[in-house]
Design a protein around this motif. Structure first.
Motif, PDB file in Angstrom:
ATOM      1  N   VAL A  65     -39.415 -36.318  29.119  1.00  0.00           N
ATOM      2  CA  VAL A  65     -38.106 -36.842  29.141  1.00  0.00           C
ATOM      3  C   VAL A  65     -37.340 -35.755  29.963  1.00  0.00           C
ATOM      4  CG1 VAL A  65     -35.840 -37.275  27.873  1.00  0.00           C
ATOM      5  CG2 VAL A  65     -38.332 -37.825  26.692  1.00  0.00           C
ATOM      6  N   ILE A  66     -36.445 -36.366  30.908  1.00  0.00           N
ATOM      7  CA  ILE A  66     -35.550 -35.560  31.725  1.00  0.00           C
ATOM      8  C   ILE A  66     -34.093 -35.813  31.360  1.00  0.00           C
ATOM      9  CG2 ILE A  66     -34.995 -35.345  34.127  1.00  0.00           C
ATOM     10  CD1 ILE A  66     -37.206 -37.186  34.890  1.00  0.00           C
ATOM     11  N   PHE A  67     -33.379 -34.561  31.438  1.00  0.00           N
ATOM     12  CA  PHE A  67     -31.869 -34.420  31.334  1.00  0.00           C
ATOM     13  C   PHE A  67     -31.337 -33.996  32.781  1.00  0.00           C
ATOM     14  CE2 PHE A  67     -33.851 -33.264  27.291  1.00  0.00           C
ATOM     15  CZ  PHE A  67     -33.294 -34.241  26.438  1.00  0.00           C
ATOM     16  N   LEU A 126     -39.990 -31.463  28.052  1.00  0.00           N
ATOM     17  CA  LEU A 126     -38.587 -31.746  28.374  1.00  0.00           C
ATOM     18  C   LEU A 126     -38.153 -31.142  29.668  1.00  0.00           C
ATOM     19  CD1 LEU A 126     -37.120 -30.946  24.522  1.00  0.00           C
ATOM     20  CD2 LEU A 126     -37.870 -33.199  25.601  1.00  0.00           C
ATOM     21  N   LYS A 127     -37.513 -31.784  30.598  1.00  0.00           N
ATOM     22  CA  LYS A 127     -37.166 -31.209  31.832  1.00  0.00           C
ATOM     23  C   LYS A 127     -35.579 -31.266  32.165  1.00  0.00           C
ATOM     24  CE  LYS A 127     -39.456 -31.583  36.385  1.00  0.00           C
ATOM     25  NZ  LYS A 127     -40.465 -32.200  37.171  1.00  0.00           N
ATOM     26  N   LYS A 130     -40.894 -38.588  39.066  1.00  0.00           N
ATOM     27  CA  LYS A 130     -42.000 -39.594  38.983  1.00  0.00           C
ATOM     28  C   LYS A 130     -42.912 -39.328  37.708  1.00  0.00           C
ATOM     29  CE  LYS A 130     -41.934 -40.150  44.031  1.00  0.00           C
ATOM     30  NZ  LYS A 130     -42.877 -40.150  45.312  1.00  0.00           N
ATOM     31  N   GLY A 131     -43.039 -40.518  37.105  1.00  0.00           N
ATOM     32  CA  GLY A 131     -43.997 -40.072  35.969  1.00  0.00           C
ATOM     33  C   GLY A 131     -43.424 -40.079  34.695  1.00  0.00           C
ATOM     34  N   TYR A 132     -42.154 -39.709  34.515  1.00  0.00           N
ATOM     35  CA  TYR A 132     -41.395 -39.570  33.152  1.00  0.00           C
ATOM     36  C   TYR A 132     -41.199 -40.690  32.692  1.00  0.00           C
ATOM     37  CZ  TYR A 132     -41.539 -34.637  34.178  1.00  0.00           C
ATOM     38  OH  TYR A 132     -41.955 -33.318  34.527  1.00  0.00           O
ATOM     39  N   ALA A 133     -41.017 -40.608  31.431  1.00  0.00           N
ATOM     40  CA  ALA A 133     -40.690 -41.942  30.214  1.00  0.00           C
ATOM     41  C   ALA A 133     -39.081 -42.233  30.398  1.00  0.00           C
ATOM     42  CB  ALA A 133     -41.309 -41.307  28.777  1.00  0.00           C
ATOM     43  N   ALA A 134     -38.419 -41.138  30.321  1.00  0.00           N
ATOM     44  CA  ALA A 134     -36.905 -41.539  30.347  1.00  0.00           C
ATOM     45  C   ALA A 134     -36.028 -40.505  30.842  1.00  0.00           C
ATOM     46  CB  ALA A 134     -36.452 -41.735  28.872  1.00  0.00           C
ATOM     47  N   ALA A 135     -34.749 -40.908  31.442  1.00  0.00           N
ATOM     48  CA  ALA A 135     -33.818 -39.881  31.878  1.00  0.00           C
ATOM     49  C   ALA A 135     -32.559 -40.084  31.108  1.00  0.00           C
ATOM     50  CB  ALA A 135     -33.738 -39.865  33.319  1.00  0.00           C
ATOM     51  N   PHE A 136     -32.018 -38.934  30.921  1.00  0.00           N
ATOM     52  CA  PHE A 136     -30.746 -39.224  30.268  1.00  0.00           C
ATOM     53  C   PHE A 136     -29.672 -38.095  31.074  1.00  0.00           C
ATOM     54  CE2 PHE A 136     -33.467 -39.510  26.786  1.00  0.00           C
ATOM     55  CZ  PHE A 136     -33.115 -40.736  26.283  1.00  0.00           C
TER      56      PHE A 136
END
Length: 388
Positions: free
Chosen positions: A82-84, A141-142, A167-173
């Motif tokens: 997951v990306i922030f 968590l990125k 690229k390749g991550y499930a979701a971004a907030f």
């Protein structure tokens, strides 16, 4: 309430004063759009905090822009991470913090960048800290924080870095400015900034006006033509926001320049938008003048994909289950770096930061309680990803 969620929420509640203290600390760091040293100072501070949480982090430095922070906590798992997303620069001029220091009054926080978007970054960092304290380890968590978003990444390749890192991550907030009406952004227009210059022939306005070729007069015709390009049905708008030209009223001006702001929905429309402006530039109204067009910078549109809407439904569920209200899917004209995580194929929701208003103005404010609410919201959204 699950055990992890309860522990994470308790962590947020136990660290409210600490969150506000960090908020005040980073708002008090001057990091306007051209304050590279200040932006780097903010980046160093956030890196320090994330490093203490065990993050693998690095700063990407640029010659003429603030640094970009990339940090990841937890090893890559079978489930994508997951990306922030956020940005550390503000739209405030140098010296703003002296005029408007961080202040809280009646539950409202004031100060340059308090809403856009240092509060949101603090919420994201404490969502990560809370998840870690609760023993969450299902996904990595990125954190991706840019240092030059407010100037549309004019002096960096941050957009390319966003796409590659996402690229390749499930979701971004994206913890951009949150809305007091509980709108969660699922789509944004792109922004293009284009310069047009006109060259004419200078002459004395009294003794030799007939031999002059007014660049300003030529530009006046072109400004009207540019504004007429607006197509509301396609969601494309043209705005001539800056005009410069001439040296004195006693001379026929030989130079004029305008900056054009274009907002558009479809990334594929940009080449045609530029061509339309070039066509305006090529048409001559005042004989003896000439014009050139230069694409300056921009941010791509955030497309509303099926993945974006599926992630919004997770946000909506978390929102309602925790008594935060009822959110709705919102589309706006302002650009953000959510465009690039979506282009990377990552479902993204934007405006997940603290709630408030009047950003980009001296009256910028943020609701203090939303600092904690948004941290909890992101915690629960991450946990809900594992239940799909």
């Amino acid at each position: 309430m699950s055990d992890k969620k309860q522990k994470a929420f308790q962590f947020v509640d136990a660290h409210r004063d600490e969150m506000v203290s960090l908020w005040e600390e980073v708002v008090s760091m001057e990091s306007g759009p051209h304050e590279k040293q200040g932006i780097n100072k903010v980046a160093d501070r956030f890196k320090e905090i994330l490093d203490k949480e065990g993050a693998a982090s690095r700063l990407v430095e640029f010659e003429k822009a603030g640094s970009m922070l990339i940090a990841e906590i937890g090893e890559r798992k079978a489930q994508p991470g997951v990306i922030f997303v956020g940005h550390m620069d503000t739209a405030c001029p140098a010296g703003a913090i002296k005029e408007r220091p961080f202040t809280i009054k009646d539950g409202i926080a004031y100060g340059p960048g308090v809403l856009d978007m240092k509060g949101g970054i603090v919420s994201a960092i404490y969502a990560i800290k809370a998840l870690k304290a609760a023993g969450y380890d299902s996904r990595s968590l990125k954190v991706l924080l840019a240092g030059d978003e407010e100037v549309l990444h004019a002096h960096s390749n941050a957009p390319d870095i966003f796409i590659e890192e996402a690229k390749g991550y499930a979701a971004a907030f994206n913890v951009e400015t949150g809305f007091v009406d509980n709108g969660i952004v699922v789509g944004r227009k792109g922004v293009a900034r284009i310069m047009m210059e006109v060259k004419g022939v200078a002459a004395h306005a009294g003794n030799d006006p007939e031999n002059g070729r007014s660049a300003i007069l030529e530009m006046a015709h072109k400004i009207i033509a540019v504004q007429k390009l607006t197509d509301w049905d396609k969601g494309i708008s043209f705005n001539v926001g800056v005009i410069q030209g001439g040296t004195t009223s006693t001379a026929v001006p030989d130079y004029a320049k305008i900056y054009i702001d274009v907002r558009y929905k479809n990334p594929d429309d940009l080449p045609d938008i530029i061509k339309q402006i070039e066509d305006v530039a090529s048409k001559v109204y005042v004989e003896g003048t000439s014009a050139t067009v230069t694409f300056m910078d921009g941010i791509k549109p955030m497309k509303t994909t099926d993945g974006v809407m599926q992630l919004f439904e997770i946000v909506k569920k978390a929102y309602e289950e925790n008594g935060f209200g009822t959110p709705y899917a919102k589309k706006v004209g302002g650009g953000s770096d959510s465009a690039y995580t979506v282009l990377a194929g990552v479902p993204t929701v934007c405006a997940m930061g603290v709630k408030g208003g009047r950003n980009h103005s001296p009256e910028e404010y943020a609701i203090v309680d939303s600092l904690f609410e948004r941290a909890k919201l992101m915690v629960d959204c991450v946990l809900k990803l594992d239940t799909l």
